[in-house]
Design an enzyme around this catalytic site. Structure first.
Site, short mmCIF file in Angstrom:
data_model
loop_
_atom_site.label_atom_id
_atom_site.label_comp_id
_atom_site.label_asym_id
_atom_site.label_seq_id
_atom_site.Cartn_x
_atom_site.Cartn_y
_atom_site.Cartn_z
N TYR A 36 66.46 16.35 44.95
CA TYR A 36 66.42 14.89 45.11
C TYR A 36 67.83 14.33 45.32
O TYR A 36 68.06 13.47 46.17
CB TYR A 36 65.79 14.24 43.87
CG TYR A 36 64.36 14.66 43.64
CD1 TYR A 36 63.31 14.03 44.30
CD2 TYR A 36 64.05 15.68 42.74
CE1 TYR A 36 61.99 14.41 44.08
CE2 TYR A 36 62.74 16.06 42.52
CZ TYR A 36 61.72 15.43 43.18
OH TYR A 36 60.42 15.82 42.97
N ASN A 87 55.01 8.45 48.96
CA ASN A 87 54.78 9.04 50.28
C ASN A 87 53.29 9.02 50.62
O ASN A 87 52.49 9.69 49.96
CB ASN A 87 55.31 10.48 50.29
CG ASN A 87 55.02 11.20 51.59
OD1 ASN A 87 54.74 10.59 52.61
ND2 ASN A 87 55.08 12.53 51.53
N CYS A 131 57.03 16.19 51.15
CA CYS A 131 57.75 15.87 49.92
C CYS A 131 57.66 17.00 48.91
O CYS A 131 58.44 17.03 47.94
CB CYS A 131 57.24 14.56 49.33
SG CYS A 131 55.46 14.50 49.07
N HIS A 132 56.75 17.96 49.10
CA HIS A 132 56.67 19.10 48.18
C HIS A 132 57.89 20.00 48.31
O HIS A 132 58.13 20.85 47.45
CB HIS A 132 55.38 19.90 48.42
CG HIS A 132 55.30 20.53 49.79
ND1 HIS A 132 54.90 19.83 50.91
CD2 HIS A 132 55.56 21.80 50.21
CE1 HIS A 132 54.91 20.65 51.96
NE2 HIS A 132 55.31 21.84 51.56
N GLU A 172 54.23 28.62 51.67
CA GLU A 172 55.39 28.68 52.56
C GLU A 172 56.34 29.82 52.19
O GLU A 172 57.44 29.91 52.73
CB GLU A 172 56.12 27.34 52.54
CG GLU A 172 55.24 26.19 53.00
CD GLU A 172 55.99 24.86 53.08
OE1 GLU A 172 57.15 24.82 52.65
OE2 GLU A 172 55.40 23.90 53.56
#
Length: 230
Positions: A134, A157, A165-166, A192
């Site tokens: 962040y 979001n 945003c993850h 991912e």
């Protein structure tokens, strides 16, 4: 440097959460729920130019619809309107199966305040399988003291996955928060190739790489979390 009126000084942080530069999306043309392997039913709200909201977890689209109606945007009920673009189903389906596709490649309408839209545009530059903190997002936007405001923008979001945003985590290596729940955030990261086993204090120097705002035009990603063997 990204600026909003009143950003600097004692009242700066407060102004990040105001409606400065508020942009409304066009009215949605359809809303559908699609079932994705391992993710359950994902609700999609979309218009002629891309996704407007993506519902992950409990009441995802419902929360976005409430915000849209508050700014007088008319929304169809889920199941009404046009079908979503075929590319949306295709990309999200392959992503849920763990294939190397990036949902951030989907067309999306960025709406919200000026600061929120700057955060969302930045998040879409973080490649699949990489993360930022962040604080690093805030620094790269030119507001190094705005980590909490970045977190607030992430919570607001409306289009997770398309605005990933993850991929934003805490600077100490912990996953941080997620509007759809921590379990879902970890599941998305694992899809991912980002495994929580990589989040150990001893590896933080290797995981979070320093980068300056001036380098964003060359190569944006600054952090990578890999599986233990990666």
């Amino acid at each position: 440097m990204f600026r909003e009126s009143g950003l600097e000084g004692a009242g700066g942080m407060q102004s990040l959460s105001t409606t400065v530069g508020l942009v409304r999306p066009p009215e949605p043309t359809g809303c559908r729920g699609i079932r994705l392997p391992g993710l359950g039913v994902v609700e999609l709200l979309y218009g002629d130019r891309g996704l407007i909201a993506v519902g992950l977890g409990t009441r995802g689209v419902e929360r976005a619809v409430m915000r849209l109606r508050a700014i007088r945007v008319v929304c169809p009920r889920c199941g009404e309107g046009r079908e979503p673009p075929g590319a949306v189903r295709h990309v999200l389906g392959r992503f849920a199966e763990g294939e190397p596709v990036d949902p951030a490649s989907l067309e999306v309408e960025l709406w919200g305040t000026e600061f929120q839209r700057a955060v969302y545009a930045h998040l879409r530059t973080i490649p699949r399988g990489q993360v930022r903190s962040y604080g690093e997002v805030a620094r790269l936007l030119g507001n190094p003291g705005a980590a909490q405001a970045v977190g607030a923008a992430n919570r607001a979001n409306p289009s997770p996955l398309a605005v990933p945003c993850h991929r934003v985590v805490a600077a100490n290596g912990s996953p941080g928060g997620f509007s759809g729940g921590l379990e879902l955030k970890l599941r998305l990261l694992k899809l991912e190739g980002v495994d929580r086993k990589g989040w150990t204090p001893s590896r933080q120097r290797a995981l979070f790489v320093e980068e300056s705002p001036s380098s964003l035009g060359r190569h944006s990603p600054v952090a990578r979390l890999s599986t233990p063997g990666g």
